[in-house]
Design a protein around this motif. Sequence first.
Motif, short mmCIF file in Angstrom:
data_model
loop_
_atom_site.label_atom_id
_atom_site.label_comp_id
_atom_site.label_asym_id
_atom_site.label_seq_id
_atom_site.Cartn_x
_atom_site.Cartn_y
_atom_site.Cartn_z
N PHE A 2 3.82 -0.20 -11.76
CA PHE A 2 3.03 -1.06 -10.87
C PHE A 2 2.93 -2.43 -11.54
O PHE A 2 2.42 -2.52 -12.66
N THR A 6 2.73 -6.04 -7.37
CA THR A 6 2.21 -4.92 -6.57
C THR A 6 0.77 -5.19 -6.12
O THR A 6 0.44 -5.07 -4.94
N TYR A 50 -6.66 0.59 -6.78
CA TYR A 50 -5.52 0.31 -5.90
C TYR A 50 -5.27 -1.19 -5.79
O TYR A 50 -4.12 -1.62 -5.76
N ARG A 164 -3.62 2.39 1.90
CA ARG A 164 -3.61 3.51 0.95
C ARG A 164 -3.00 4.78 1.55
O ARG A 164 -2.58 5.67 0.81
N LYS A 167 2.08 5.97 1.04
CA LYS A 167 2.37 5.89 -0.39
C LYS A 167 3.75 5.27 -0.62
O LYS A 167 4.74 5.69 -0.01
N GLU A 170 6.78 4.11 -5.76
CA GLU A 170 6.15 4.14 -7.09
C GLU A 170 4.94 5.07 -7.09
O GLU A 170 4.70 5.80 -8.06
N GLU A 171 4.19 5.02 -6.01
CA GLU A 171 3.02 5.91 -5.94
C GLU A 171 3.43 7.37 -5.86
O GLU A 171 2.81 8.23 -6.49
N TYR A 257 -3.72 9.24 -10.48
CA TYR A 257 -3.23 9.97 -9.31
C TYR A 257 -3.47 11.46 -9.52
O TYR A 257 -3.47 11.95 -10.65
N GLY A 346 -3.94 11.43 -3.10
CA GLY A 346 -3.40 10.22 -3.72
C GLY A 346 -4.20 9.88 -4.96
O GLY A 346 -4.25 10.67 -5.89
N LEU A 347 -4.83 8.72 -4.96
CA LEU A 347 -5.71 8.36 -6.07
C LEU A 347 -6.93 9.26 -6.08
O LEU A 347 -7.52 9.49 -7.13
#
Lengths: 460, 460
Positions: A2, A6, A50, A164, A167, A170-171, A257, A346-347
Amino acid sequence: MFTTHTYSVRRKRLAEDLTDGIVLLPGNEESSMNYADNLYHFRQDSSFLYFTGIDRPYLVLAIDAESGEEMLFGDDQGIEDIVWTGPLTKLTEQSARAGIANVRPMGSLPALLQKAAAKGRKIHYVKPYRPELILKLASWMNVTVKELMENVSLPLVKAIIAQRSLKSVEEIAAIEKAVDITVDMHAAAISISREGMNESEIAGRLQGIAVSSGGQLAFPTILTVNGQYLHNHAAGNVLQNGQMVLCDGGAETAMHYAGDMTRTFPAGKKFTAMQSEAYDIVLNAHTAAVEMLRPGILFRDVHFKACEVLAEGLKELGLMKGDSKEAVQQGAHALFFQCGLGHMMGLDVHDMENLGEAYVGYSDTVKKSTQFGLKSLRLGKELEEGFVLTIEPGLYFNPYLMDEWAATKKHAGFINYDKLEPFRTLGGIRIEDDYVITGKGSRLLGKELVRDRLGIEAMR
Amino acid sequence: MFTTHTYSVRRKRLAEDLTDGIVLLPGNEESSMNYADNLYHFRQDSSFLYFTGIDRPYLVLAIDAESGEEMLFGDDQGIEDIVWTGPLTKLTEQSARAGIANVRPMGSLPALLQKAAAKGRKIHYVKPYRPELILKLASWMNVTVKELMENVSLPLVKAIIAQRSLKSVEEIAAIEKAVDITVDMHAAAISISREGMNESEIAGRLQGIAVSSGGQLAFPTILTVNGQYLHNHAAGNVLQNGQMVLCDGGAETAMHYAGDMTRTFPAGKKFTAMQSEAYDIVLNAHTAAVEMLRPGILFRDVHFKACEVLAEGLKELGLMKGDSKEAVQQGAHALFFQCGLGHMMGLDVHDMENLGEAYVGYSDTVKKSTQFGLKSLRLGKELEEGFVLTIEPGLYFNPYLMDEWAATKKHAGFINYDKLEPFRTLGGIRIEDDYVITGKGSRLLGKELVRDRLGIEAMR
């Protein structure tokens, strides 16, 4: 992975989506355990992460949505802090890495907010979930707690969810790292568990794996011989032959994550015949659900399909009867599956849950049900490419709920109440993995961990 | 071990010590991490535990100090809670075990408090350290947060400290269990650490041991090659030969008693010559301090003695000069030992810290200093039989502090600033164990873990 770019791009889009007012994203603060200075591990707010990537307490991001000006509010350490904690990166350096041009002292934030409010400008913030931030936000804006809670910004909620939910490559790679560690945790649980061990002994080993990898648990581990209770964290029982162990656990990486998986395995070497039958029903429901995953489908329909597979299986076991589709529509299957098929990840392990399920998991056209069981489905809306979600069907033989329903013969047309007795002590089974929605279907995230019964038994 | 009688006796004495008004002891609530329902592990308030033994969130104990009436405020679960968490013990059963006669719904607490206040009766509570309880207490008593914080009850603070400071035989046994697990954690750290390992990998293993034993960490583990910073939790460095690893960690048992130990060991097989010299100085200070422990001595004097031993050793190293006693009185040694020799330990690792060090660690006659270093001594007053405390001298070679002091040649009569250079990268050393004050002296708590340099090296 990131980059400064980003975070800059994310913030620019956020400001553009809001168009007016000031966007206020407070980071989290430290949380006290048994006295002020004895702290739980610090967990940054996921939206703050984020949009800034900065993993440090006591910061606030403010963006002027009209001018586009970005400001990081916070204070550097003095020499006495350095004696205790060692030197931290300077805030100007951290903000530069995040592409934020201005760093300002925290003490100057209230004036900025109150001045903007006096000019009639909207302060956009989402509902705070930590009490210290409720107190601080109210104080900074000079409003009552009641006023604070009534004036959260729905446009900000929607703008954050819009970004969010989808994704990036990269996520997804970051999430797969979390799932890989999560697989290691589950493989360990299945391999090391033995009759006579205490649940907490195994749960401790899993926590050790998560922390040793440089992260934390993504959520409190459920490791229990009482899997019939959905979120039962009371680890203190001794494993006995004939029981099943339900392990629902996940790692959070250093990047924050989450992974989230569940496996159910016998406390002894093999599942009993009755456990095996129930296990295979859950596995069938898992497989059927995964086969349906693709952009454009309503996740609620995937949930219904899984429920129908469960109901079909329960009919074969003699516990249910009648039309399975109809049983599911009326909610009769919820005696055995009281929750939802999955959630965004996700996060946050339940991604963006603080922003409200009505917006994260539902939409203006797909509204959440109030029916028992279905109301616990956190995701119902149309799937899109880039969504990351869990698939976690289960069967939960909860004797208290059986008694409750039996007392009024609830859904008697679908439930064979006279057949429940042998299942009162069977426990609970859940099989959970994490998937990303791709262009045409879905893809399992992380290393594959055996799901089928014989494969599980082979690891015992 | 702790019986209904134990808790009843403690509460009765508390009510007798207060004589009037209503004693209000709120238990802790759940704490959110990244959204409301994703929770840190629950940690009950220690005073609530001490007076009730009930380890469950969302409860409040109230005692009418005049009538002696004891009331537990809280609410039982409904069937939908049982679906998620499984059945909890009924509150009436839990309160009966604690010897509390009355259970009342939480909703009835505000009226009771406001009615009592209207009659001019004092509501005794201690300063809340969790923001959610600040909000709730203010709301229950219908006062502002400012009024709430200004009206904490000093008599209650003193009455709690009077009881919790003197550990019973049962409590000492409970603490020794925590120390024994803590010893296992440190023995593991010393044995498993290898060059090339990440700090967090080792810290994770220690956390696993604490959780596997049925408890938690008593505080966030300090496991670092940068031991020169006192409370440095940033575990992420890779161990390299030539470095020292400082590990300060402790277990909290299922009963919530704490252990707290520190060992310092070489990242490779052996300490270097310079590390060895510094190590032995710290060990000498530890031994000298323990030899002085007995009822009646001022802990501040034990601290001074340890500081003098450190200063003597630093003179031999060439870093200090002049009269050691004088250097310590002026605070010159604090360039290398910036904190205190020890603290009380019990249900909290810094026992009762939330009640205020001025009362826990000091007295009307022994007041806390404001001198750098000495102001971080948490315990200064006269020791009594039954006190449990840590002994933890150290040497911390903090290059930032060296630069800060060198800039003004602070305490130049005691510091050889021209000799500091080779020590800038030495790191930090601390050797910490837990002791109970006995009738004539003190006793080491828990299993003995090697402290001397050769013994440590033999475990590598």
